[in-house]
Design a protein around this motif. Structure first.
Motif, PDB file in Angstrom:
ATOM      1  N   PHE A 125       0.830  -1.201   0.000  1.00  9.15           N
ATOM      2  CA  PHE A 125       0.000   0.000   0.000  1.00  9.15           C
ATOM      3  C   PHE A 125       0.866   1.254   0.000  1.00  9.15           C
ATOM      4  O   PHE A 125       1.963   1.259   0.549  1.00  9.15           O
ATOM      5  CB  PHE A 125      -0.908   0.020   1.243  1.00  9.15           C
ATOM      6  CG  PHE A 125      -1.836  -1.155   1.297  1.00  9.15           C
ATOM      7  CD1 PHE A 125      -3.026  -1.149   0.579  1.00  9.15           C
ATOM      8  CD2 PHE A 125      -1.516  -2.273   2.044  1.00  9.15           C
ATOM      9  CE1 PHE A 125      -3.883  -2.237   0.616  1.00  9.15           C
ATOM     10  CE2 PHE A 125      -2.365  -3.371   2.081  1.00  9.15           C
ATOM     11  CZ  PHE A 125      -3.549  -3.358   1.371  1.00  9.15           C
ATOM     12  N   ASP A 126       0.346   2.295  -0.635  1.00  8.84           N
ATOM     13  CA  ASP A 126       1.068   3.566  -0.668  1.00  8.84           C
ATOM     14  C   ASP A 126       0.985   4.290   0.667  1.00  8.84           C
ATOM     15  O   ASP A 126       1.942   4.942   1.070  1.00  8.84           O
ATOM     16  CB  ASP A 126       0.497   4.476  -1.757  1.00  8.84           C
ATOM     17  CG  ASP A 126       0.736   3.921  -3.152  1.00  8.84           C
ATOM     18  OD1 ASP A 126       1.758   3.230  -3.360  1.00  8.84           O
ATOM     19  OD2 ASP A 126      -0.121   4.169  -4.028  1.00  8.84           O
ATOM     20  N   TYR A 127      -0.174   4.211   1.326  1.00  6.16           N
ATOM     21  CA  TYR A 127      -0.398   4.920   2.583  1.00  6.16           C
ATOM     22  C   TYR A 127      -1.255   4.095   3.523  1.00  6.16           C
ATOM     23  O   TYR A 127      -2.016   3.224   3.088  1.00  6.16           O
ATOM     24  CB  TYR A 127      -1.105   6.268   2.343  1.00  6.16           C
ATOM     25  CG  TYR A 127      -0.262   7.232   1.572  1.00  6.16           C
ATOM     26  CD1 TYR A 127       0.717   7.980   2.205  1.00  6.16           C
ATOM     27  CD2 TYR A 127      -0.433   7.388   0.198  1.00  6.16           C
ATOM     28  CE1 TYR A 127       1.508   8.852   1.497  1.00  6.16           C
ATOM     29  CE2 TYR A 127       0.366   8.259  -0.517  1.00  6.16           C
ATOM     30  CZ  TYR A 127       1.338   8.987   0.134  1.00  6.16           C
ATOM     31  OH  TYR A 127       2.128   9.844  -0.569  1.00  6.16           O
ATOM     32  N   PHE A 128      -1.141   4.413   4.795  1.00  7.67           N
ATOM     33  CA  PHE A 128      -1.975   3.828   5.826  1.00  7.67           C
ATOM     34  C   PHE A 128      -2.623   4.975   6.595  1.00  7.67           C
ATOM     35  O   PHE A 128      -1.935   5.899   7.016  1.00  7.67           O
ATOM     36  CB  PHE A 128      -1.142   2.969   6.788  1.00  7.67           C
ATOM     37  CG  PHE A 128      -0.549   1.761   6.126  1.00  7.67           C
ATOM     38  CD1 PHE A 128      -1.222   0.546   6.130  1.00  7.67           C
ATOM     39  CD2 PHE A 128       0.682   1.847   5.490  1.00  7.67           C
ATOM     40  CE1 PHE A 128      -0.675  -0.561   5.522  1.00  7.67           C
ATOM     41  CE2 PHE A 128       1.235   0.743   4.881  1.00  7.67           C
ATOM     42  CZ  PHE A 128       0.557  -0.466   4.892  1.00  7.67           C
TER      43      PHE A 128
ATOM     44  N   PHE B 174      -1.793   3.662  16.348  1.00  6.49           N
ATOM     45  CA  PHE B 174      -0.925   4.728  15.867  1.00  6.49           C
ATOM     46  C   PHE B 174      -0.127   4.267  14.649  1.00  6.49           C
ATOM     47  O   PHE B 174       0.886   4.861  14.302  1.00  6.49           O
ATOM     48  CB  PHE B 174       0.011   5.189  16.986  1.00  6.49           C
ATOM     49  CG  PHE B 174      -0.730   5.730  18.183  1.00  6.49           C
ATOM     50  CD1 PHE B 174      -1.295   6.987  18.157  1.00  6.49           C
ATOM     51  CD2 PHE B 174      -0.881   4.958  19.325  1.00  6.49           C
ATOM     52  CE1 PHE B 174      -1.991   7.476  19.248  1.00  6.49           C
ATOM     53  CE2 PHE B 174      -1.571   5.434  20.426  1.00  6.49           C
ATOM     54  CZ  PHE B 174      -2.132   6.698  20.390  1.00  6.49           C
ATOM     55  N   LEU B 175      -0.580   3.195  14.018  1.00  3.27           N
ATOM     56  CA  LEU B 175       0.021   2.667  12.785  1.00  3.27           C
ATOM     57  C   LEU B 175       1.488   2.291  12.959  1.00  3.27           C
ATOM     58  O   LEU B 175       2.299   2.482  12.069  1.00  3.27           O
ATOM     59  CB  LEU B 175      -0.157   3.673  11.635  1.00  3.27           C
ATOM     60  CG  LEU B 175      -1.595   4.113  11.374  1.00  3.27           C
ATOM     61  CD1 LEU B 175      -1.631   5.258  10.362  1.00  3.27           C
ATOM     62  CD2 LEU B 175      -2.443   2.946  10.899  1.00  3.27           C
ATOM     63  N   ASN B 176       1.807   1.719  14.100  1.00  2.00           N
ATOM     64  CA  ASN B 176       3.195   1.373  14.411  1.00  2.00           C
ATOM     65  C   ASN B 176       3.815   0.382  13.436  1.00  2.00           C
ATOM     66  O   ASN B 176       5.028   0.255  13.359  1.00  2.00           O
ATOM     67  CB  ASN B 176       3.279   0.794  15.820  1.00  2.00           C
ATOM     68  CG  ASN B 176       2.620  -0.578  15.915  1.00  2.00           C
ATOM     69  OD1 ASN B 176       1.536  -0.801  15.377  1.00  2.00           O
ATOM     70  ND2 ASN B 176       3.274  -1.486  16.591  1.00  2.00           N
TER      71      ASN B 176
ATOM     72  N   GLU C 130       6.528   7.751   6.967  1.00  2.00           N
ATOM     73  CA  GLU C 130       6.255   8.511   5.737  1.00  2.00           C
ATOM     74  C   GLU C 130       5.040   7.988   4.981  1.00  2.00           C
ATOM     75  O   GLU C 130       4.548   8.643   4.062  1.00  2.00           O
ATOM     76  CB  GLU C 130       7.486   8.548   4.832  1.00  2.00           C
ATOM     77  CG  GLU C 130       7.931   7.213   4.293  1.00  2.00           C
ATOM     78  CD  GLU C 130       8.865   6.430   5.217  1.00  2.00           C
ATOM     79  OE1 GLU C 130       9.376   5.396   4.762  1.00  2.00           O
ATOM     80  OE2 GLU C 130       9.082   6.837   6.380  1.00  2.00           O
ATOM     81  N   LYS C 131       4.525   6.834   5.350  1.00  2.00           N
ATOM     82  CA  LYS C 131       3.343   6.266   4.711  1.00  2.00           C
ATOM     83  C   LYS C 131       2.090   6.397   5.583  1.00  2.00           C
ATOM     84  O   LYS C 131       1.063   5.824   5.271  1.00  2.00           O
ATOM     85  CB  LYS C 131       3.564   4.776   4.417  1.00  2.00           C
ATOM     86  CG  LYS C 131       4.504   4.482   3.298  1.00  2.00           C
ATOM     87  CD  LYS C 131       4.542   2.977   3.080  1.00  2.00           C
ATOM     88  CE  LYS C 131       4.799   2.669   1.633  1.00  2.00           C
ATOM     89  NZ  LYS C 131       4.580   1.242   1.358  1.00  2.00           N
ATOM     90  N   THR C 132       2.180   7.127   6.684  1.00  2.00           N
ATOM     91  CA  THR C 132       1.062   7.163   7.623  1.00  2.00           C
ATOM     92  C   THR C 132       0.458   8.551   7.783  1.00  2.00           C
ATOM     93  O   THR C 132       1.144   9.560   7.658  1.00  2.00           O
ATOM     94  CB  THR C 132       1.505   6.666   9.013  1.00  2.00           C
ATOM     95  OG1 THR C 132       2.516   7.533   9.527  1.00  2.00           O
ATOM     96  CG2 THR C 132       2.035   5.244   8.955  1.00  2.00           C
ATOM     97  N   PHE C 133      -0.848   8.567   8.044  1.00  2.00           N
ATOM     98  CA  PHE C 133      -1.516   9.818   8.384  1.00  2.00           C
ATOM     99  C   PHE C 133      -2.798   9.511   9.148  1.00  2.00           C
ATOM    100  O   PHE C 133      -3.339   8.416   9.069  1.00  2.00           O
ATOM    101  CB  PHE C 133      -1.801  10.674   7.149  1.00  2.00           C
ATOM    102  CG  PHE C 133      -2.802  10.103   6.178  1.00  2.00           C
ATOM    103  CD1 PHE C 133      -4.126  10.521   6.200  1.00  2.00           C
ATOM    104  CD2 PHE C 133      -2.419   9.175   5.220  1.00  2.00           C
ATOM    105  CE1 PHE C 133      -5.050  10.011   5.296  1.00  2.00           C
ATOM    106  CE2 PHE C 133      -3.326   8.663   4.304  1.00  2.00           C
ATOM    107  CZ  PHE C 133      -4.656   9.079   4.344  1.00  2.00           C
TER     108      PHE C 133
ATOM    109  N   LYS D   5       5.257   9.377  15.634  1.00  2.00           N
ATOM    110  CA  LYS D   5       5.658   8.605  14.454  1.00  2.00           C
ATOM    111  C   LYS D   5       4.678   8.670  13.290  1.00  2.00           C
ATOM    112  O   LYS D   5       4.988   8.194  12.209  1.00  2.00           O
ATOM    113  CB  LYS D   5       5.892   7.151  14.855  1.00  2.00           C
ATOM    114  CG  LYS D   5       7.127   6.996  15.719  1.00  2.00           C
ATOM    115  CD  LYS D   5       7.400   5.541  16.010  1.00  2.00           C
ATOM    116  CE  LYS D   5       8.681   5.408  16.819  1.00  2.00           C
ATOM    117  NZ  LYS D   5       8.966   4.000  17.127  1.00  2.00           N
ATOM    118  N   ILE D   6       3.508   9.253  13.502  1.00  2.00           N
ATOM    119  CA  ILE D   6       2.556   9.371  12.393  1.00  2.00           C
ATOM    120  C   ILE D   6       3.007  10.509  11.486  1.00  2.00           C
ATOM    121  O   ILE D   6       3.285  11.611  11.945  1.00  2.00           O
ATOM    122  CB  ILE D   6       1.125   9.586  12.919  1.00  2.00           C
ATOM    123  CG1 ILE D   6       0.657   8.327  13.654  1.00  2.00           C
ATOM    124  CG2 ILE D   6       0.176   9.923  11.770  1.00  2.00           C
ATOM    125  CD1 ILE D   6      -0.717   8.423  14.243  1.00  2.00           C
TER     126      ILE D   6
END
Length: 103
Positions: free
Chosen positions: A8-11, A31-33, A38-41, A66-67
């Motif tokens: 995936f490009d982003y999470f 928190f998308l650990n 760079e792929k998280t928001f 880290k997000i």
């Protein structure tokens, strides 16, 4: 989830009370650990409170730091994040209000 980080490009994480400490506690998944920062928001994330019990603060500090891009839906959560990790976030409208009732 780490097995899928190249698929995936982003999470994205977000919306209603995704960071409520009663749910999150010390679970850094919220928190998308598992993904590179760079792929998280977050998208219009909310907490339902700005009180975090002391035993969860480290999880929140590390996780929010880290997000990649932070957006929240409440001004008080924006202020909370600023105080907690000295980081800016963007306030966005609750996603349920982005379309009118006919849609």
């Amino acid at each position: 989830m780490k097995n899928y980080q190249n698929d995936f490009d982003y999470f994205c994480v977000g919306s209603d009370q995704i960071w409520n400490p009663g749910v999150v506690q010390n679970n850094d998944f919220f928190f998308l650990n598992f993904a590179p920062p760079e792929k998280t928001f977050s998208f219009a994330a909310s907490m339902g409170t700005t009180y975090i019990p002391e035993q969860y603060k480290n999880t929140y500090m590390t996780g929010l730091s880290k997000i990649g891009f932070l957006s929240v839906r409440e001004n008080d959560v924006k202020e909370f994040i600023q105080k907690l990790i000295n980081r800016n976030s963007t306030v966005l409208l609750d996603p349920t209000l982005l379309i009118d009732k006919s849609e």
